[in-house]
Design an enzyme around this catalytic site. Structure first.
Site, PDB file in Angstrom:
ATOM      1  N   TRP A 285      54.969  41.615 -63.077  1.00  0.00           N
ATOM      2  CA  TRP A 285      54.210  40.669 -62.240  1.00  0.00           C
ATOM      3  C   TRP A 285      53.601  41.362 -61.028  1.00  0.00           C
ATOM      4  O   TRP A 285      54.196  42.276 -60.453  1.00  0.00           O
ATOM      5  CB  TRP A 285      55.162  39.579 -61.766  1.00  0.00           C
ATOM      6  CG  TRP A 285      54.640  38.758 -60.641  1.00  0.00           C
ATOM      7  CD1 TRP A 285      54.799  39.013 -59.304  1.00  0.00           C
ATOM      8  CD2 TRP A 285      53.870  37.556 -60.727  1.00  0.00           C
ATOM      9  NE1 TRP A 285      54.178  38.024 -58.568  1.00  0.00           N
ATOM     10  CE2 TRP A 285      53.611  37.121 -59.417  1.00  0.00           C
ATOM     11  CE3 TRP A 285      53.384  36.794 -61.794  1.00  0.00           C
ATOM     12  CZ2 TRP A 285      52.892  35.964 -59.135  1.00  0.00           C
ATOM     13  CZ3 TRP A 285      52.663  35.646 -61.517  1.00  0.00           C
ATOM     14  CH2 TRP A 285      52.424  35.238 -60.214  1.00  0.00           C
ATOM     15  N   ASP A 288      50.195  39.534 -54.065  1.00  0.00           N
ATOM     16  CA  ASP A 288      49.328  39.986 -52.973  1.00  0.00           C
ATOM     17  C   ASP A 288      49.060  41.498 -52.959  1.00  0.00           C
ATOM     18  O   ASP A 288      49.995  42.287 -53.096  1.00  0.00           O
ATOM     19  CB  ASP A 288      49.975  39.682 -51.618  1.00  0.00           C
ATOM     20  CG  ASP A 288      50.508  38.281 -51.519  1.00  0.00           C
ATOM     21  OD1 ASP A 288      50.226  37.468 -52.402  1.00  0.00           O
ATOM     22  OD2 ASP A 288      51.230  38.010 -50.544  1.00  0.00           O
ATOM     23  N   TRP A 312      56.993  35.857 -61.048  1.00  0.00           N
ATOM     24  CA  TRP A 312      57.304  36.231 -59.670  1.00  0.00           C
ATOM     25  C   TRP A 312      58.810  36.407 -59.475  1.00  0.00           C
ATOM     26  O   TRP A 312      59.608  35.667 -60.054  1.00  0.00           O
ATOM     27  CB  TRP A 312      56.759  35.130 -58.753  1.00  0.00           C
ATOM     28  CG  TRP A 312      56.836  35.429 -57.297  1.00  0.00           C
ATOM     29  CD1 TRP A 312      55.917  36.096 -56.561  1.00  0.00           C
ATOM     30  CD2 TRP A 312      57.892  35.067 -56.405  1.00  0.00           C
ATOM     31  NE1 TRP A 312      56.334  36.182 -55.256  1.00  0.00           N
ATOM     32  CE2 TRP A 312      57.539  35.563 -55.134  1.00  0.00           C
ATOM     33  CE3 TRP A 312      59.105  34.399 -56.555  1.00  0.00           C
ATOM     34  CZ2 TRP A 312      58.350  35.387 -54.018  1.00  0.00           C
ATOM     35  CZ3 TRP A 312      59.913  34.225 -55.441  1.00  0.00           C
ATOM     36  CH2 TRP A 312      59.527  34.714 -54.188  1.00  0.00           C
ATOM     37  N   PHE A 345      58.540  41.717 -48.840  1.00  0.00           N
ATOM     38  CA  PHE A 345      57.398  40.813 -48.897  1.00  0.00           C
ATOM     39  C   PHE A 345      56.162  41.505 -48.311  1.00  0.00           C
ATOM     40  O   PHE A 345      56.215  42.637 -47.863  1.00  0.00           O
ATOM     41  CB  PHE A 345      57.720  39.527 -48.128  1.00  0.00           C
ATOM     42  CG  PHE A 345      58.282  38.417 -48.993  1.00  0.00           C
ATOM     43  CD1 PHE A 345      58.882  38.677 -50.214  1.00  0.00           C
ATOM     44  CD2 PHE A 345      58.201  37.083 -48.576  1.00  0.00           C
ATOM     45  CE1 PHE A 345      59.393  37.646 -51.009  1.00  0.00           C
ATOM     46  CE2 PHE A 345      58.700  36.051 -49.360  1.00  0.00           C
ATOM     47  CZ  PHE A 345      59.301  36.320 -50.570  1.00  0.00           C
ATOM     48  N   ARG A 404      56.345  35.923 -41.744  1.00  0.00           N
ATOM     49  CA  ARG A 404      56.184  37.021 -42.699  1.00  0.00           C
ATOM     50  C   ARG A 404      54.754  37.555 -42.689  1.00  0.00           C
ATOM     51  O   ARG A 404      53.878  36.990 -42.071  1.00  0.00           O
ATOM     52  CB  ARG A 404      56.549  36.551 -44.116  1.00  0.00           C
ATOM     53  CG  ARG A 404      55.751  35.365 -44.616  1.00  0.00           C
ATOM     54  CD  ARG A 404      56.194  34.998 -46.033  1.00  0.00           C
ATOM     55  NE  ARG A 404      55.437  33.879 -46.546  1.00  0.00           N
ATOM     56  CZ  ARG A 404      55.802  32.598 -46.414  1.00  0.00           C
ATOM     57  NH1 ARG A 404      56.920  32.294 -45.776  1.00  0.00           N
ATOM     58  NH2 ARG A 404      55.042  31.647 -46.903  1.00  0.00           N
ATOM     59  N   ASP A 405      54.563  38.649 -43.401  1.00  0.00           N
ATOM     60  CA  ASP A 405      53.258  39.239 -43.728  1.00  0.00           C
ATOM     61  C   ASP A 405      52.547  39.865 -42.527  1.00  0.00           C
ATOM     62  O   ASP A 405      51.459  39.437 -42.121  1.00  0.00           O
ATOM     63  CB  ASP A 405      52.328  38.192 -44.384  1.00  0.00           C
ATOM     64  CG  ASP A 405      52.995  37.421 -45.504  1.00  0.00           C
ATOM     65  OD1 ASP A 405      53.956  37.953 -46.087  1.00  0.00           O
ATOM     66  OD2 ASP A 405      52.573  36.284 -45.795  1.00  0.00           O
TER      67      ASP A 405
HETATM   68  C1  FRU Z   1      51.676  34.983 -50.513  1.00  0.00           C
HETATM   69  C2  FRU Z   1      53.163  35.247 -50.335  1.00  0.00           C
HETATM   70  C3  FRU Z   1      53.436  35.909 -49.007  1.00  0.00           C
HETATM   71  C4  FRU Z   1      54.730  36.599 -49.256  1.00  0.00           C
HETATM   72  C5  FRU Z   1      54.557  37.049 -50.678  1.00  0.00           C
HETATM   73  C6  FRU Z   1      55.803  37.064 -51.486  1.00  0.00           C
HETATM   74  O1  FRU Z   1      51.291  34.946 -51.844  1.00  0.00           O
HETATM   75  O2  FRU Z   1      53.879  34.051 -50.449  1.00  0.00           O
HETATM   76  O3  FRU Z   1      53.462  35.041 -47.915  1.00  0.00           O
HETATM   77  O4  FRU Z   1      54.935  37.658 -48.395  1.00  0.00           O
HETATM   78  O5  FRU Z   1      53.645  36.175 -51.285  1.00  0.00           O
HETATM   79  O6  FRU Z   1      55.584  37.610 -52.748  1.00  0.00           O
END
Ligand code: FRU
Length: 701
Positions: A285, A288, A312, A345, A404-405
């Protein structure tokens, strides 16, 4: 009716030698039947899978389950069964969600007292919404009258509980069996795990010196696999590891093999459905794009990756590099989960050009990754070898919050590093801006409300106005605002705009790209390849430009010029009438195309394109582009429409009027006839020019 029937409903399959199992509840009906709810968290009937705002829920049976995420983690309530008699040795069920004892749990009540209790497995951020088999030995309670009570009294993180398929049985459930182990002396580079999507998902630990070295969820199979997951054990040659898994038979662990090269090496990239110029992971899989950065001639693409499954989960950072944005070479996994459920993540990357970290040795700058470690917070890792190996900062996590991110960029004005990061604060969704002079300590500067995950933040010049620059704040859903950013606060100029439509999410632009280019890649969310070892693709690399607009500047997006490196045979049409009932492309066959159309609709009501059966219609009256991705406004430009169309095996990308709008559209084109069709409806149109260029595969050159 299959509903929540108690005590009476017999399952189709009799597992026990003597007495058949009894399904107490499988939550397939529209209501909870005789069960009694309190509060709001459980709603009025079983959920049909995942609820809004929830990570994908899996592992339940059939279509329905108990899922107390209704109204989010904050909602509370309970769900109590009617009375039943304990007339089998075991009570088994599937359970997931929060792991808070007494707060997110299922209780077995006898004479009003809790005699057994079970919770989901998550208490930390991250984790998994996968239901797991569980069960109780209730032999000592034989003959007693009992009730089940599913409780959601928690309001914070993982404040919900998921339950399904409650069964009374005489068969000892695998959930109660002890875990099995297999020791392997490592003599080869990889361990290979056959995986079948839909097989029971189990936690598998690879123990080194008795401690988990890698731990992940996997649908291991002894049947024909959909995918052969590989784990690189090259650094452990001649050492022994122990594989340990719960709830599986000893025989199942025997399917794990040692190999010098992956068994499917010769067939990978040869699949009939494999996109030919869009990035896909070899196996497993992908979601992002992460850590997009250019460094010393290489474009680095990291990505959210499950190496052990087609869906996922188990989030790692996969990695690939390219010299031209199309020919990608997959690299070893860049980031592994630190421990089970503590996943890597999304995040970003940059070149530490001033050696802010002080980690540089020799001539080459360090590359730095900024990512979310789900159990900890925002973390950084650096590489001294052009992104091939990574070390964590000892200060990790450098930012702790509910979010996150991280996207980290250099802000020249304040001479600070800036982290734009999704933040859940005071019950709302924000992008927070943190600043740092040393990359190790960070200060929260401000927040802007109304933006969801995966922010991108960059400064860009307005085309044709070299002195005019704007800042762009870009969200996962493809909406962005232009404005100003002084290193502390982002001030929007007007509302949200959008350039991308369709299967497109969590896009990011490359850091440190040469010539000041703004190159963007998105996740082609939902573009799927059933029957292959891989799932999901990236969108085509594109260049963003900011062009003056009637009210404020607007982003435009067009495929990067490097696509010309894949161009093959070209056919051209000029000044052709497009007549209803006549297909200008009759007889043209093929599968990979870069097509550019310049058409004046004139009297036509619609310009109709069918790409391997997938229709894309321009409605000249309403000035909209109509396709599977929706109805998208696209004004004629002085009576003309220009459309650029990229056709791969699993997607079509459309760029209208030089990138004023872009659409990513997933479709199983590989299964369809190789025909193209271009016609007009309702009157004649005039094709001023049509260039049809065949594209070569990026995997065969
Ligand atoms: C967006 C997301 C992010 C997270 C990641 C996890 O698609 O939900 O916010 O970091 O995917 O895979």
């Amino acid at each position: 009716m299959r509903g929540c029937l108690l005590g009476l409903l017999l399952a189709g399959v009799c597992l026990a030698a003597d007495r058949p199992e009894v399904v107490l509840a499988d939550f397939e009906g529209a209501t909870y039947g005789d069960w009694i709810t309190k509060g709001t968290a459980f709603g009025t009937g079983p959920a049909r899978g995942t609820l809004p705002g929830q990570m994908p829920v899996g592992g339940f049976k059939g279509k329905g389950l108990v899922n107390s995420f209704l109204g989010g983690d904050r909602a509370v309530g309970s769900l109590t069964s009617p009375e039943f008699r304990i007339d089998r040795r075991f009570l088994t069920f599937l359970i997931g969600g929060g792991g808070h004892a007494g707060q997110t749990c299922m209780n077995l009540l006898v004479e009003g007292k809790v005699v057994r209790t079970a919770t989901g497995s998550n208490t930390e951020a991250g984790g998994s919404e996968e239901l797991e088999p569980a069960g109780w030995d209730v032999g000592d309670l034989a003959g007693k009258k009992a009730r089940l009570e599913i409780v959601d009294a928690a309001t914070g993180g993982w404040g919900h509980i998921n339950v399904d398929h409650i069964v009374l049985t005489d068969q000892k459930p695998v959930a109660l069996a002890r875990s099995v182990e297999r020791e392997i002396r490592l003599e080869k580079r990889f361990l290979e795990f056959p995986v079948k999507t839909g097989a029971p998902k189990r936690r598998l630990s690879v123990l080194l010196d008795g401690k988990p070295w890698r731990e992940f969820d996997i649908e291991l199979t002894d049947q024909k696999p959909d995918l052969r997951a590989v784990l690189d054990v090259g650094t452990l040659r001649n050492r022994s590891v122990t594989l340990r898994a719960g709830k599986v038979s000893e025989k199942l662990l025997e399917v794990v093999q040692q190999v010098d090269a992956p068994t499917d090496e010769a067939t990978i990239y040869q699949e009939r459905a494999r996109p030919q110029f869009h990035f896909t992971s070899r196996r497993g899989w992908l979601n992002d794009p992460n850590g997009l950065v250019y460094h010393r001639g290489e474009w680095h693409l990291f990505y959210q990756h499950n190496p052990y499954g087609w869906n996922w989960g188990n989030m790692h950072w996969g990695h690939a590099v390219s010299r031209d944005l199309f020919h990608w070479k997959e690299q070893p996994t860049a980031l592994y989960p630190r421990s089970y459920g503590d996943w890597a993540f999304s995040g970003s990357a940059f070149v530490d050009r001033f050696d802010t970290l002080g980690e540089r040795r020799g001539d080459e700058e360090c590359l730095v990754l900024a990512y979310t470690s789900t159990g900890r917070g925002e973390c950084l890792a650096f590489s001294r070898d052009r992104g091939r190996t990574w070390q964590e900062l000892k200060e990790n996590p450098v930012v702790r919050h509910a979010g996150r991110d991280p996207k980290v960029i250099w802000h020249a004005g304040t001479k600070r590093w800036i982290m734009a990061v999704y933040d859940e604060h005071a019950g709302k969704q924000w992008i927070a801006f943190h600043s740092s002079a040393d990359l190790r300590t960070w200060t929260l500067e401000s927040r802007i409300v109304g933006f969801y995950e995966c922010p991108d933040l960059f400064e860009i010049a307005v085309t044709g106005k070299p002195d005019e620059r704007r800042w762009v704040l870009y969200g996962a859903d493809g909406q962005y605002v232009v404005g100003s950013f002084d290193g502390k606060t982002f001030r929007p100029e007007g509302g949200k705009q959008r350039v991308w439509w369709g299967n497109f999410y969590a896009a990011q632009t490359f850091s440190d790209a040469p010539d000041g280019r703004r190159v963007q890649i998105g996740w082609g969310q939902g573009i799927t390849f059933p029957g292959t070892p891989f799932n999901q693709q990236m969108t085509v690399p594109c260049e963003l430009t900011l062009r003056p607009g009637p009210e404020r500047p607007r982003l435009h997006v067009e495929p990067v010029r490097e696509i010309a490196g894949l161009h093959g045979k070209k056919r051209q049409w000029k000044d052709q009438a497009l007549e209803p009932g006549k297909n200008l492309l009759a007889g043209v066959q093929g599968e990979l195309f870069d097509l550019a159309l310049d058409v004046a609709p004139d009297r036509a009501e619609r310009i109709v394109l069918r790409v391997r059966g997938e229709s894309v219609v321009y409605d000249a009256r309403k000035e909209t582009l109509v396709c599977k991705a929706g109805t998208i406004p696209l004004k004629l430009d002085a009576g003309r429409l220009r459309l650029r169309i990229l056709v791969d095996r699993g997607s079509i990308e459309l760029f209208g009027n030089d990138g004023a709008v872009a659409v990513s559209l997933g479709a199983p084109l590989w299964e369809r006839p190789r025909t193209l069709e271009l016609t007009a409806e309702g009157g004649n149109a005039r094709v001023r020019s049509l260039d049809l260029i065949e594209l070569r595969s990026a995997w065969t050159k």
